[in-house]
Design a protein around this motif. Sequence first.
Motif, PDB file in Angstrom:
ATOM      1  N   GLY A 654       0.779  -1.224   0.000  1.00  0.00           N
ATOM      2  CA  GLY A 654       0.000   0.000   0.000  1.00  0.00           C
ATOM      3  C   GLY A 654       0.807   1.269   0.000  1.00  0.00           C
ATOM      4  N   ARG A 655       2.120   1.175   0.023  1.00  0.00           N
ATOM      5  CA  ARG A 655       2.948   2.382   0.099  1.00  0.00           C
ATOM      6  C   ARG A 655       3.144   3.031  -1.261  1.00  0.00           C
ATOM      7  N   HIS A 656       3.177   2.210  -2.291  1.00  0.00           N
ATOM      8  CA  HIS A 656       3.483   2.728  -3.616  1.00  0.00           C
ATOM      9  C   HIS A 656       2.340   2.465  -4.587  1.00  0.00           C
ATOM     10  N   VAL A 657       2.207   3.371  -5.547  1.00  0.00           N
ATOM     11  CA  VAL A 657       1.208   3.263  -6.605  1.00  0.00           C
ATOM     12  C   VAL A 657       1.903   3.538  -7.927  1.00  0.00           C
ATOM     13  N   LEU A 658       1.533   2.755  -8.929  1.00  0.00           N
ATOM     14  CA  LEU A 658       1.977   3.006 -10.293  1.00  0.00           C
ATOM     15  C   LEU A 658       0.840   3.617 -11.081  1.00  0.00           C
ATOM     16  N   SER A 659       1.138   4.617 -11.892  1.00  0.00           N
ATOM     17  CA  SER A 659       0.132   5.202 -12.769  1.00  0.00           C
ATOM     18  C   SER A 659       0.684   5.252 -14.182  1.00  0.00           C
ATOM     19  N   GLY A 660      -0.186   5.011 -15.144  1.00  0.00           N
ATOM     20  CA  GLY A 660       0.214   5.070 -16.544  1.00  0.00           C
ATOM     21  C   GLY A 660      -0.663   6.056 -17.286  1.00  0.00           C
ATOM     22  N   GLY A 661      -0.078   6.775 -18.237  1.00  0.00           N
ATOM     23  CA  GLY A 661      -0.849   7.813 -18.890  1.00  0.00           C
ATOM     24  C   GLY A 661      -0.692   7.857 -20.386  1.00  0.00           C
ATOM     25  N   GLU A 662      -1.452   8.756 -20.970  1.00  0.00           N
ATOM     26  CA  GLU A 662      -1.371   8.983 -22.402  1.00  0.00           C
ATOM     27  C   GLU A 662      -0.092   9.734 -22.777  1.00  0.00           C
ATOM     28  N   ASP A 663       0.657  10.169 -21.777  1.00  0.00           N
ATOM     29  CA  ASP A 663       1.941  10.830 -22.041  1.00  0.00           C
ATOM     30  C   ASP A 663       3.069   9.822 -22.228  1.00  0.00           C
ATOM     31  N   ARG A 664       2.706   8.512 -22.344  1.00  0.00           N
ATOM     32  CA  ARG A 664       3.649   7.429 -22.616  1.00  0.00           C
ATOM     33  C   ARG A 664       4.584   7.158 -21.436  1.00  0.00           C
ATOM     34  N   ALA A 665       4.148   7.514 -20.243  1.00  0.00           N
ATOM     35  CA  ALA A 665       4.978   7.298 -19.057  1.00  0.00           C
ATOM     36  C   ALA A 665       4.219   6.483 -18.017  1.00  0.00           C
ATOM     37  N   ALA A 666       4.972   5.657 -17.293  1.00  0.00           N
ATOM     38  CA  ALA A 666       4.477   5.026 -16.074  1.00  0.00           C
ATOM     39  C   ALA A 666       5.227   5.657 -14.917  1.00  0.00           C
ATOM     40  N   ARG A 667       4.512   6.083 -13.904  1.00  0.00           N
ATOM     41  CA  ARG A 667       5.154   6.803 -12.798  1.00  0.00           C
ATOM     42  C   ARG A 667       4.920   6.051 -11.487  1.00  0.00           C
ATOM     43  N   LEU A 668       5.991   5.935 -10.694  1.00  0.00           N
ATOM     44  CA  LEU A 668       5.927   5.291  -9.384  1.00  0.00           C
ATOM     45  C   LEU A 668       5.820   6.368  -8.316  1.00  0.00           C
ATOM     46  N   TRP A 669       4.793   6.256  -7.459  1.00  0.00           N
ATOM     47  CA  TRP A 669       4.523   7.265  -6.441  1.00  0.00           C
ATOM     48  C   TRP A 669       4.643   6.656  -5.044  1.00  0.00           C
TER      49      TRP A 669
END
Length: 851
Positions: A654-669
């Motif tokens: 539950g500490r980290h979340v991955l998000s993917g977008g139309e900007d062609r990036a996956a980001r780790l939060w």
Amino acid sequence: MCRTPLAASWFLLLTANFAPAAAPPASDVSLSSRAQTILQTHCAACHAGPGKARGGFGHVLDRDRLVAGGQLVPGRPLRSPLYERIAAGEMPPGKRKRPTPDELHLLRRWIAGGAPMPLAPSPAPMSELEVLHLVRADLETLPPRQRRFARYLTFHHLAGLPAADRLAHRHALVKLVNSLSWHPRLRLPLTIDPAQTIYRLDLRSYKWPPRLWDRLALTNPYRLPEPGEATRALARLAECDHPLLRGDWFLATASRPPFYHDFLQLPSTDRALERLLQVDVPGNLEDDNAVRAGFNGSGVARANRLLERHDAAHGAYWRSYDFSDNTGRQNLFERPLGPAPGPLGFQQAGGEAIFHLPNGLLGYLLFDADGRRVDKAPSEIVSDPSRPDRRVENGLSCIGCHARGILPKDDQVRAHVLKNERAFAKAGRAAVLALYAPPARTRALMKDDTRRFLDALRYLGVGESETEPVSGAVLRYEAPLDLRSAAAALGVKSEALSDHLRRTPEMARILGPLLARGGTVQRQVFEESFGQLARDLRMGADAAPLLVADKAVLRGHRGAVRALGFSADGRWAVSGGEDGTVRVWDLTTGRERQSFKGHTDEVSAVAFLPGGRRVVSGGRDRTVRLWDVSTGKELHRLRGHTDGVRSLAVAPDGRHVLSGGEDRAARLWEVEAGKEVRALGGHGGAVTALTFSADGKRALSAGHDRVVRLWELPSGRLLGRWDGHVGAVHAVAFSPDGARALSGGADRSVRLWAVSTGQALAVLTGHANAVVAVGFSADGKQALSGATRYETPDRVLRRWSLAAKREVPGPKEIGAERVEAVALSRAGDRVLRSQADGSLRVERIATDEHR
């Protein structure tokens, strides 16, 4: 000793179930509000809320119950007893200020117009199963070693009461649990649900040994006769068979013997209590180190009475000396000294101890002439007209009487002795004057001791001007139940209880009065029937299987739903749509439990954090947002994507979340901190699929560039890229052991991969539309896939044997409705799908025994 005021009679109002009135037109709002103000001003002091039910009537502000009982006839003021008695000058009684002619005219207009109400109806009570799930979710948030001290009290079955009554129950709870505590600090129970009906207590906060709670729970008439897995799970987590009790029953039971004595661990004699409080009564009397006040007409006792104060370990120790007669050795004015032999020594018939607890509240002990603890005082000595047998009961009666602390009384013995000096020997007169202090000193001590008590109440949020909440809540609990309150206590609608009684002659013989207009049953009768009713209505039983033929429909979104997700235990679902809202659903009831508003554009990705208490969402407004399910509040807003967010995945911890977008990036939060850890680059198109491995050390990402990528976390190192799909990839999943993975996409195929080598182990085909959800069965032997029904009528869900690399035959499930999004539960036993009209359908995935 104690007493509570005897309620004055007005008129008997019998209640029955009545559907809430429709919301009034805007033109009625002002009239309705003004009518409510009149009733509040002139009637509520005696007839609204716990403890304010004179004549058995305590709901003058509840329009529906007035109508159900026949006291208010919408459209006909002259046939409404409520209006008739006010107009005739009978109410309010006595010399109280009466409504003006203008106010009477307004009341008449209001009733003639149908008595509309502008207020929204109270929230519907939750089912027993919903409460069990909420408590379990809360327990799972606690450290394991802390769970064994957590206990819960629920008022969910009272959710339909007016807000003022629900607040009064809260005040009763916080006052009583702290009045049963030897802890030096006041402790407020914590609410765990948005409606603030379920409270968590920590046994350590009140110095209650677990065995005391267990002993109380064994007498609980609301125990479920056939506990399901949800109940058993609570018992395992809390290390307690019954960690959850009804709050109103607790108030009515723990506030009186034997449990009042048990929770406070009160000794069996007055002298033992004095030793506990470090009070030496005989020594203080010998040393003139006590203060006395004797008087007639106490309003409590039938005879003369004596109060005596001592300093104690936690503040003050007051004890009364009560008498059954006014003559001989019980005449306090003739014999003001003692209790001891001698010419001036009196002989008491009983008494009461009132003492400060370490937290500033008061404790009580009743005792007989020999100082032995008693549960109830003899009625020939003192009486409590609020109790059915009129006997003063330790705890409850005392709490009700001493609502504002020590009752001020002036001594009459000192003045008597001073006026009649020749009637007393010099030594006796000196002893009396040394103990019976001047009234100013006694009053000052009473005021100081009361101030400490009231300061504690203020800390707890219990106002001074209110009716004493504990006794008020107990009176409400002991009152007869009507159909609506009985149904609420069972967690069902009134119609369901009515139907059950009509179908069950045996139960109707007992509870049949509930079906009559204004009919009621006594609380004891209902409690004795509760077990059978709970069994018949399957209260607290595990949810019945949702077979493929039995679809639960969830409605609330306006427009198409773009994103779906399950909680880890499969009991909750979350959805996000083109209306910009995120909604949480209870799948055991089909009810919406929370709605989050904040996104400024379509929501296209949603997921639960572990425990189900928080939700993360992403949308075309380029933000990722973290929400609190209990409060509905936005906790964090994560910015970094330069185009819309299309996918999300939550790490197992539950500490980290991955998000993917139309900007062609996956980001780790790092989601709680609200900061970006790193970006996973290299994608050639929108990132539409993400997942974590079970250990959280690896992740998969995929999207419109048709490639599945394997990452090491948190370093962000690329471990491999898997090619094979000929269309955009919309779904990825790891197997339970992390050795294999699944992917599905717009090419209508499901692909099985070896994680260590990136080798394609199987290509599973059969769907006629894009695959948007994939997952493994719990044992890892089967694959599950869900497809839209966007282009061609086809089955949404398919199961695959991974050993045979072919589809497992299943029932035909072809429909015409368009399916926009699909989600699979982690256990692989449910599927959730959305349709073009914004509705959701949840289904149990058919197993062999269902086919």
